[in-house]
Design an enzyme around this catalytic site. Structure first.
Site, mmCIF file in Angstrom:
data_model
loop_
_atom_site.group_PDB
_atom_site.id
_atom_site.type_symbol
_atom_site.label_atom_id
_atom_site.label_comp_id
_atom_site.label_asym_id
_atom_site.label_seq_id
_atom_site.Cartn_x
_atom_site.Cartn_y
_atom_site.Cartn_z
ATOM 1 N N ASP A 106 0.790 -1.226 0.000
ATOM 2 C CA ASP A 106 0.000 0.000 0.000
ATOM 3 C C ASP A 106 0.824 1.279 0.000
ATOM 4 O O ASP A 106 0.381 2.324 0.470
ATOM 5 C CB ASP A 106 -0.907 -0.005 1.240
ATOM 6 C CG ASP A 106 -0.130 -0.333 2.511
ATOM 7 O OD1 ASP A 106 1.100 -0.131 2.509
ATOM 8 O OD2 ASP A 106 -0.736 -0.781 3.493
ATOM 9 N N GLU A 159 -0.373 -9.079 -1.114
ATOM 10 C CA GLU A 159 -0.898 -8.557 0.159
ATOM 11 C C GLU A 159 -2.142 -7.684 -0.097
ATOM 12 O O GLU A 159 -2.257 -6.543 0.351
ATOM 13 C CB GLU A 159 0.166 -7.761 0.930
ATOM 14 C CG GLU A 159 -0.142 -7.541 2.397
ATOM 15 C CD GLU A 159 0.887 -6.661 3.092
ATOM 16 O OE1 GLU A 159 0.846 -5.422 2.948
ATOM 17 O OE2 GLU A 159 1.758 -7.224 3.772
ATOM 18 N N GLU A 161 -2.116 4.884 3.379
ATOM 19 C CA GLU A 161 -2.074 3.486 2.927
ATOM 20 C C GLU A 161 -3.452 2.886 2.652
ATOM 21 O O GLU A 161 -3.615 2.106 1.721
ATOM 22 C CB GLU A 161 -1.311 2.640 3.946
ATOM 23 C CG GLU A 161 0.193 2.893 3.989
ATOM 24 C CD GLU A 161 0.593 4.125 4.798
ATOM 25 O OE1 GLU A 161 -0.289 4.751 5.434
ATOM 26 O OE2 GLU A 161 1.791 4.470 4.791
ATOM 27 N N HIS A 190 6.943 4.878 12.671
ATOM 28 C CA HIS A 190 7.136 5.729 11.497
ATOM 29 C C HIS A 190 5.845 6.226 10.852
ATOM 30 O O HIS A 190 5.889 6.910 9.827
ATOM 31 C CB HIS A 190 7.933 4.975 10.427
ATOM 32 C CG HIS A 190 7.159 3.847 9.791
ATOM 33 N ND1 HIS A 190 6.270 4.057 8.769
ATOM 34 C CD2 HIS A 190 7.111 2.538 10.058
ATOM 35 C CE1 HIS A 190 5.727 2.902 8.417
ATOM 36 N NE2 HIS A 190 6.219 1.965 9.192
ATOM 37 N N ARG A 241 2.807 8.082 9.317
ATOM 38 C CA ARG A 241 2.570 9.500 9.020
ATOM 39 C C ARG A 241 1.450 10.095 9.868
ATOM 40 O O ARG A 241 1.516 11.261 10.256
ATOM 41 C CB ARG A 241 2.215 9.666 7.544
ATOM 42 C CG ARG A 241 3.422 9.664 6.648
ATOM 43 C CD ARG A 241 3.080 9.632 5.188
ATOM 44 N NE ARG A 241 4.313 9.464 4.427
ATOM 45 C CZ ARG A 241 4.910 10.452 3.760
ATOM 46 N NH1 ARG A 241 4.386 11.646 3.719
ATOM 47 N NH2 ARG A 241 6.041 10.235 3.124
ATOM 48 N N HIS A 290 13.777 5.097 12.260
ATOM 49 C CA HIS A 290 13.469 5.197 10.825
ATOM 50 C C HIS A 290 14.133 6.446 10.237
ATOM 51 O O HIS A 290 14.299 7.455 10.937
ATOM 52 C CB HIS A 290 11.944 5.287 10.684
ATOM 53 C CG HIS A 290 11.409 5.053 9.301
ATOM 54 N ND1 HIS A 290 11.457 5.999 8.318
ATOM 55 C CD2 HIS A 290 10.791 3.975 8.752
ATOM 56 C CE1 HIS A 290 10.884 5.527 7.212
ATOM 57 N NE2 HIS A 290 10.470 4.284 7.452
HETATM 58 C C1 UD1 Z 1 6.771 4.714 3.431
HETATM 59 C C2 UD1 Z 1 5.362 4.286 2.996
HETATM 60 C C3 UD1 Z 1 4.658 3.550 4.131
HETATM 61 C C4 UD1 Z 1 5.521 2.420 4.653
HETATM 62 C C5 UD1 Z 1 6.875 2.955 5.048
HETATM 63 C C6 UD1 Z 1 7.753 1.839 5.494
HETATM 64 C C7 UD1 Z 1 4.194 5.741 1.416
HETATM 65 C C8 UD1 Z 1 3.235 6.837 1.246
HETATM 66 N N1 UD1 Z 1 4.542 5.457 2.682
HETATM 67 O O1 UD1 Z 1 6.639 5.722 4.425
HETATM 68 O O2 UD1 Z 1 3.439 3.028 3.667
HETATM 69 O O3 UD1 Z 1 4.887 1.847 5.773
HETATM 70 O O4 UD1 Z 1 7.474 3.602 3.922
HETATM 71 O O5 UD1 Z 1 8.913 2.282 6.110
HETATM 72 O O6 UD1 Z 1 4.609 5.152 0.453
HETATM 73 N N2 UD1 Z 1 14.315 8.431 3.918
HETATM 74 C C9 UD1 Z 1 15.680 8.389 3.735
HETATM 75 N N3 UD1 Z 1 16.278 7.186 3.420
HETATM 76 C C10 UD1 Z 1 15.562 6.047 3.320
HETATM 77 C C11 UD1 Z 1 14.166 6.085 3.535
HETATM 78 C C12 UD1 Z 1 13.550 7.294 3.818
HETATM 79 O O7 UD1 Z 1 16.361 9.387 3.843
HETATM 80 O O8 UD1 Z 1 16.157 4.986 3.061
HETATM 81 C C13 UD1 Z 1 13.666 9.749 4.230
HETATM 82 C C14 UD1 Z 1 13.626 10.668 3.003
HETATM 83 O O9 UD1 Z 1 13.784 11.972 3.443
HETATM 84 C C15 UD1 Z 1 12.211 10.437 2.473
HETATM 85 C C16 UD1 Z 1 11.458 10.303 3.782
HETATM 86 O O10 UD1 Z 1 12.304 9.522 4.607
HETATM 87 O O11 UD1 Z 1 11.763 11.482 1.659
HETATM 88 C C17 UD1 Z 1 10.092 9.708 3.710
HETATM 89 O O12 UD1 Z 1 10.109 8.497 2.988
HETATM 90 P P1 UD1 Z 1 8.730 8.005 2.273
HETATM 91 O O13 UD1 Z 1 9.009 6.756 1.546
HETATM 92 O O14 UD1 Z 1 8.130 9.127 1.537
HETATM 93 O O15 UD1 Z 1 7.724 7.731 3.460
HETATM 94 P P2 UD1 Z 1 7.755 6.819 4.722
HETATM 95 O O16 UD1 Z 1 7.201 7.652 5.801
HETATM 96 O O17 UD1 Z 1 9.064 6.165 4.886
HETATM 97 N N1 UDP Z 2 12.881 -3.833 9.695
HETATM 98 C C1 UDP Z 2 14.254 -3.913 9.395
HETATM 99 N N2 UDP Z 2 15.112 -3.088 10.059
HETATM 100 C C2 UDP Z 2 14.710 -2.191 10.994
HETATM 101 C C3 UDP Z 2 13.317 -2.092 11.270
HETATM 102 C C4 UDP Z 2 12.437 -2.917 10.585
HETATM 103 O O1 UDP Z 2 14.658 -4.731 8.558
HETATM 104 O O2 UDP Z 2 15.549 -1.486 11.570
HETATM 105 C C5 UDP Z 2 11.945 -4.703 8.948
HETATM 106 C C6 UDP Z 2 10.912 -5.454 9.755
HETATM 107 O O3 UDP Z 2 11.385 -6.718 10.175
HETATM 108 C C7 UDP Z 2 9.753 -5.580 8.780
HETATM 109 C C8 UDP Z 2 9.866 -4.312 7.945
HETATM 110 O O4 UDP Z 2 11.191 -3.837 8.120
HETATM 111 O O5 UDP Z 2 9.903 -6.693 7.913
HETATM 112 C C9 UDP Z 2 8.859 -3.298 8.398
HETATM 113 O O6 UDP Z 2 9.148 -2.066 7.810
HETATM 114 P P1 UDP Z 2 8.431 -0.722 8.277
HETATM 115 O O7 UDP Z 2 8.073 -0.819 9.717
HETATM 116 O O8 UDP Z 2 9.321 0.395 7.848
HETATM 117 O O9 UDP Z 2 7.149 -0.655 7.350
HETATM 118 P P2 UDP Z 2 5.655 -1.231 7.436
HETATM 119 O O10 UDP Z 2 5.744 -2.711 7.647
HETATM 120 O O11 UDP Z 2 4.952 -0.526 8.557
HETATM 121 O O12 UDP Z 2 5.054 -0.857 6.125
#
Ligand code: UD1
Ligand code: UDP
Length: 406
Positions: A95, A117, A131, A213, A215, A245
């Site tokens: 999602d 999923e 999501e 994490h 939003r 995160h």
């Molecule tokens: C995203 C997904 C959410 C998922 C989550 C898992 C959307 C809308 N949200 O949320 O559904 O549960 O990932 O973790 O798709 N960033 C970094 N390096 C990284 C990752 C993130 O710097 O490796 C920072 C960046 O500034 C980026 C921000 O995090 O712009 C937000 O990342 P984004 O993928 O937009 O949203 P998440 O809140 O991580």
């Molecule tokens: N996870 C990881 N390293 C971390 C934290 C989480 O590999 O430091 C893994 C965790 O085991 C799970 C996935 O990341 O499989 C969950 O990711 P996240 O919580 O970012 O996203 P969501 O599942 O809520 O979409």
């Protein structure tokens, strides 16, 4: 049959890795991987730890970018790839912005979409946001819906999707988890090096593992979560470990509020094998993560969910997860009850795994082959889907116990 798997965030990569590997083992399939790079470094950690090679990389991540921006970059980046390679199927997971944008890009090219999923619902478009909206939009353009549980299938049927387009497969995250536990068990040097890296864990204290994490919790929600952790951090009998995160909205709240608390260790996100090893060491897990709600029960770890809603009620019904919301007092009460009441703890560490048996990927590949006329399905080792919830658990030394699957 040409299959393009598209993913871009950490959880999608973890959940798609077993499927990508199953596709690679299937002779009738030409499999390619497109990563969007929505999470640049957390995605790359998963790709290298799980040895997945991307054929295309859209590299869309920008610091703290908006949802429309990431969505637009993915649409624009994926379309030429679809036009040039012309896959029979595009597979998306879950999602995220990546999954919905990729599904839309495929739809605009008349390419069939398989949604991994599918069918998770809270019924509340504000939680989790965005999501809940993303997965509903993906369902509209998907031609195959891979529902992890019977409940997810029921949700899709209730929305009018034909039963013939829905397969209950289990969740591929359990495939990933069991495969990773097996690697940790098998590869002594890796296990020992991870143990050495975690030498700062105090064996005399119970480990409380925390992630967050979402939003919809940015702002007040995260301040409440941190306030609760500060209170819990004063307990002498626990050690709180929080891999933070990379989203700046999370880090800007967590580091100033929790950086100086003696009982709390803030660390960088871990790669998947290391995180699995840490979950196995934990006494309990406090999280708002979707994937961790699915994994923790299979590891016999009680999980407290810092959200008001869950699209994974199977874990709550099986008694292995509880919603504690984002109110400080409720979080402190929920964690304290589990720490101080051994009977409650034992009841929640009951080993039910409502989300799968580790064979979801094989079921998805078999279904994809069924969709292409003239392709004979190769024999798969996947057993028929068992009754849910599945009794399956992994002890803290890594041994897998699979209840009636053995
Ligand atoms: C995203 C997904 C959410 C998922 C989550 C898992 C959307 C809308 N949200 O949320 O559904 O549960 O990932 O973790 O798709 N960033 C970094 N390096 C990284 C990752 C993130 O710097 O490796 C920072 C960046 O500034 C980026 C921000 O995090 O712009 C937000 O990342 P984004 O993928 O937009 O949203 P998440 O809140 O991580
Ligand atoms: N996870 C990881 N390293 C971390 C934290 C989480 O590999 O430091 C893994 C965790 O085991 C799970 C996935 O990341 O499989 C969950 O990711 P996240 O919580 O970012 O996203 P969501 O599942 O809520 O979409």
């Amino acid at each position: 049959m040409k299959v393009l798997s598209v993913f871009g965030t950490r959880p999608e990569a973890i959940k798609m890795a077993p499927l990508v590997n199953a596709l690679a083992r299937t002779q009738a399939v030409e499999s390619r991987v497109c990563v969007t790079g929505q999470h640049r470094s957390m995605l790359d950690d998963v790709l290298s730890a799980l040895e997945i090679r991307a054929d295309y990389d859209l590299d869309v991540m920008r610091p703290n970018q908006g949802l429309s921006e990431v969505f637009a970059r993915i649409l624009a980046g994926l379309d030429p790839i679809l036009a040039a390679w012309n896959p029979d199927f595009v597979l998306v997971q879950g999602d995220t912005a990546t999954s919905t944008a990729a599904a839309m890009a495929a739809f605009y090219r008349h390419t069939r979409v398989g949604h991994v999923e599918a069918g998770l619902r809270t019924g509340d478009m504000t939680s989790p946001w965005p999501e809940e909206g993303n997965r509903r939009l993906t369902a509209v353009v998907a031609s195959r819906h891979y529902a992890p549980t019977p409940r997810a299938r029921a949700a899709l049927l209730a929305e009018g999707y034909p039963g013939s387009n829905i397969q209950v497969t289990g969740n591929t995250v359990i495939d990933a988890l069991l495969q990773t536990v097996a690697v940790l068990d098998r590869e002594g040097p890796l296990k020992r090096s991870i143990e050495a890296e975690f030498s700062w864990i105090d064996p005399n204290k119970r480990l409380v593992l925390v992630t967050g994490h979402r939003r919809e919790s940015f702002g007040t929600g995260f301040q409440n979560i941190c306030r609760a952790l500060r209170i819990l951090g004063s307990r002498r009998d626990i050690q709180i470990v929080f891999p933070v995160h990379l989203n700046p909205n999370v880090r800007d709240a967590v580091f100033p509020l929790l950086g100086d608390v003696a009982g709390i260790r803030l660390i960088e996100p871990l790669d998947y094998p290391r995180f699995v090893a840490l979950m196995a060491r934990a006494h309990l897990i406090l999280t708002d993560s979707g994937g961790i709600q699915e994994e923790a029960p299979a590891l016999r770890k009680p999980v407290l969910v810092m959200r008001d809603t869950s699209e994974r009620p199977e874990a709550i019904e099986a008694g292995v997860a509880r919603l504690v919301g984002t109110d400080s007092a409720d979080i402190v009460a929920g964690v304290s009850a589990l720490l101080d009441d051994p009977a409650l703890y034992a009841a929640m560490a009951n080993g039910a795994s409502p989300f799968g048996d580790g064979h979801a990927s094989e079921r998805i590949v078999a279904d994809l082959l069924d969709q292409i006329q003239g392709v004979t399905a190769e024999p798969f080792a996947a057993p028929p889907l068992p009754a849910f919830p599945t009794p399956l658990s992994i002890s803290s030394n890594g041994n897998v116990r699979k209840g009636h699957f053995q």
